[in-house]
Design a protein around this motif. Structure first.
Motif, mmCIF file in Angstrom:
data_model
loop_
_atom_site.group_PDB
_atom_site.id
_atom_site.type_symbol
_atom_site.label_atom_id
_atom_site.label_comp_id
_atom_site.label_asym_id
_atom_site.label_seq_id
_atom_site.Cartn_x
_atom_site.Cartn_y
_atom_site.Cartn_z
ATOM 1 N N ILE A 1 39.626 46.384 43.655
ATOM 2 C CA ILE A 1 38.578 45.745 42.855
ATOM 3 C C ILE A 1 37.314 45.598 43.689
ATOM 4 C CG2 ILE A 1 37.913 43.641 41.632
ATOM 5 C CD1 ILE A 1 40.932 43.260 41.012
ATOM 6 N N LEU B 1 40.055 39.372 34.792
ATOM 7 C CA LEU B 1 39.243 38.215 34.394
ATOM 8 C C LEU B 1 40.106 37.073 33.874
ATOM 9 C CD1 LEU B 1 36.131 39.805 32.673
ATOM 10 C CD2 LEU B 1 36.144 38.260 34.629
ATOM 11 N N GLU C 1 41.649 50.838 36.132
ATOM 12 C CA GLU C 1 42.862 50.074 36.413
ATOM 13 C C GLU C 1 42.954 49.904 37.926
ATOM 14 O OE1 GLU C 1 46.581 50.223 34.003
ATOM 15 O OE2 GLU C 1 47.307 51.233 35.814
ATOM 16 N N TYR C 2 43.326 48.709 38.350
ATOM 17 C CA TYR C 2 43.294 48.348 39.759
ATOM 18 C C TYR C 2 44.670 47.896 40.223
ATOM 19 C CZ TYR C 2 38.537 48.466 38.239
ATOM 20 O OH TYR C 2 37.360 48.879 37.678
ATOM 21 N N GLU D 1 34.464 49.326 32.366
ATOM 22 C CA GLU D 1 35.564 49.308 31.392
ATOM 23 C C GLU D 1 36.483 50.499 31.639
ATOM 24 O OE1 GLU D 1 36.500 47.302 28.913
ATOM 25 O OE2 GLU D 1 34.867 45.865 29.168
ATOM 26 N N VAL E 1 33.425 40.280 38.884
ATOM 27 C CA VAL E 1 34.450 41.059 38.169
ATOM 28 C C VAL E 1 33.943 41.502 36.803
ATOM 29 C CG1 VAL E 1 36.763 40.939 37.161
ATOM 30 C CG2 VAL E 1 36.357 40.065 39.459
ATOM 31 N N ARG E 2 33.066 40.728 36.200
ATOM 32 C CA ARG E 2 32.484 41.132 34.911
ATOM 33 C C ARG E 2 31.657 42.408 35.039
ATOM 34 N NH1 ARG E 2 31.364 35.156 34.236
ATOM 35 N NH2 ARG E 2 33.155 34.459 33.012
ATOM 36 N N ARG E 3 31.238 42.750 36.258
ATOM 37 C CA ARG E 3 30.471 43.976 36.488
ATOM 38 C C ARG E 3 31.361 45.211 36.635
ATOM 39 N NH1 ARG E 3 27.795 40.666 40.485
ATOM 40 N NH2 ARG E 3 28.741 41.985 42.070
ATOM 41 N N LEU E 4 32.678 45.021 36.649
ATOM 42 C CA LEU E 4 33.588 46.172 36.753
ATOM 43 C C LEU E 4 33.436 47.059 35.528
ATOM 44 C CD1 LEU E 4 36.904 44.536 38.028
ATOM 45 C CD2 LEU E 4 35.520 46.222 39.248
ATOM 46 N N ASP F 1 43.632 45.925 34.315
ATOM 47 C CA ASP F 1 42.291 46.375 33.988
ATOM 48 C C ASP F 1 41.324 45.191 34.136
ATOM 49 O OD1 ASP F 1 42.854 44.775 31.816
ATOM 50 O OD2 ASP F 1 42.631 46.364 30.323
ATOM 51 N N ARG F 2 40.061 45.434 33.842
ATOM 52 C CA ARG F 2 39.045 44.394 34.024
ATOM 53 C C ARG F 2 39.379 43.124 33.257
ATOM 54 N NH1 ARG F 2 32.910 43.996 31.941
ATOM 55 N NH2 ARG F 2 34.026 43.654 30.032
ATOM 56 N N GLN F 3 39.788 43.248 32.003
ATOM 57 C CA GLN F 3 40.068 42.076 31.173
ATOM 58 C C GLN F 3 41.249 41.265 31.727
ATOM 59 O OE1 GLN F 3 38.057 40.989 28.814
ATOM 60 N NE2 GLN F 3 39.341 39.172 28.657
#
Length: 114
Positions: free
Chosen positions: A106, A75, A99-100, A96, A91-94, A70-72
């Motif tokens: 991404i 990161l 899942e990638y 919440e 990536v912070r703009r993905l 996931d985004r977290q």
């Protein structure tokens, strides 16, 4: 020997070929002084190839074992692998909750890859 439209003599042609041989074999510059090498693009130069740079940066700084993520998790992996700040910002703009499976997914989610 007829050289057609070649503007240099056969001897000069052979000299030039000899000068380029090291570069062609090694795949990297062979000049002793950096001033003779072409200047690489600066970090803040505008990139023209769309999302390929972002996808490449993601792939360079993420390992296969990172995915699915996931985004977290993405990161955290990027930070651990010292990714550039521009990549982290992207990536912070993905969104919440997503899942990638890989760097391409991404980049697509960020609108950077086709």
């Amino acid at each position: 020997m007829e050289r057609g439209s070649n503007q240099v003599s056969p001897r000069k042609d052979d000299e030039l070929k000899h000068e380029m041989e090291g570069h062609l074999r090694s795949g990297h510059p062979t000049h002793a002084e950096e001033a003779y090498e072409p200047e690489p693009p600066a970090d803040d130069d505008i990139r023209t190839d769309g999302g390929e740079d972002l996808r490449s940066e993601l792939a360079r700084h993420l390992q296969r074992t990172t995915f699915p993520a996931d985004r977290q998790a993405v990161l955290e992996a990027l930070e651990a692998n010292h990714a550039p700040e521009a990549t982290l910002e992207a990536v912070r703009r993905l969104p919440e909750g997503g899942e990638y499976a890989n760097a391409t997914e991404i980049a697509r989610a960020l609108g950077a890859a086709d």
